[in-house]
Design a protein around this motif. Sequence first.
Motif, PDB file in Angstrom:
ATOM      1  N   SER A  39       0.847  -0.984   0.108  1.00  0.00           N
ATOM      2  CA  SER A  39      -0.289   0.334   0.194  1.00  0.00           C
ATOM      3  C   SER A  39       1.047   1.480   0.381  1.00  0.00           C
ATOM      4  CB  SER A  39      -0.609  -0.203   1.395  1.00  0.00           C
ATOM      5  OG  SER A  39      -0.105  -0.068   2.430  1.00  0.00           O
TER       6      SER A  39
ATOM      7  N   THR B  55      -5.166   6.319  -0.359  1.00  0.00           N
ATOM      8  CA  THR B  55      -5.573   6.005   0.654  1.00  0.00           C
ATOM      9  C   THR B  55      -6.915   5.726   0.583  1.00  0.00           C
ATOM     10  OG1 THR B  55      -4.241   7.454   1.119  1.00  0.00           O
ATOM     11  CG2 THR B  55      -5.592   6.835   2.930  1.00  0.00           C
TER      12      THR B  55
ATOM     13  N   VAL C  85      -2.468   4.537   9.477  1.00  0.00           N
ATOM     14  CA  VAL C  85      -3.286   5.075   8.333  1.00  0.00           C
ATOM     15  C   VAL C  85      -3.905   6.159   8.531  1.00  0.00           C
ATOM     16  CG1 VAL C  85      -4.389   4.857   6.474  1.00  0.00           C
ATOM     17  CG2 VAL C  85      -2.395   3.552   7.206  1.00  0.00           C
TER      18      VAL C  85
ATOM     19  N   LYS D 128      -4.128  10.535   7.898  1.00  0.00           N
ATOM     20  CA  LYS D 128      -4.945  11.205   7.507  1.00  0.00           C
ATOM     21  C   LYS D 128      -5.337  12.140   8.339  1.00  0.00           C
ATOM     22  CE  LYS D 128      -9.291  10.067   4.258  1.00  0.00           C
ATOM     23  NZ  LYS D 128      -8.227  10.955   3.724  1.00  0.00           N
TER      24      LYS D 128
END
Length: 140
Positions: A63, A68, A131, A135
Amino acid sequence: MSILARVLLPFLALLACQGDVVSPWTHTLRTNMLRESIRRLHQLQHTQVSCNEMNVTDIFADSKHGDTMELLCKAATVAREGWSCHRHLEGIYTNLLGLLRGHRLEHQAPCPVAAGSTTSLRSFLKELHQVLQEKYKNQK
């Protein structure tokens, strides 16, 4: 004016205005979903249950260069599969779908996840936590 009319009129107006426009209200809602998901993931990482070691698909394996939002869509699939173990995963699943709202992946969510390498649920939760924190940090 009845209470039904007071509630129904704004609701219909909001439905008519759906689109890719992100209003301040939508931004605040997404920020709250991110914060709530981060908080729940933090709690889950510190909860000892037998299924923490169960295998789930490793969506984070390649990834690093991925989208995202697509990653969050796949994470929703893994969260849905694991919520029988952790009841808080249902809330994370719901929040991930909310973060996808208005995005092209919304119609596919939860996204299909191809069988491949696996990781433990504990590792998945840790990666997803990172993650979402990234973000959250990038949206400010």
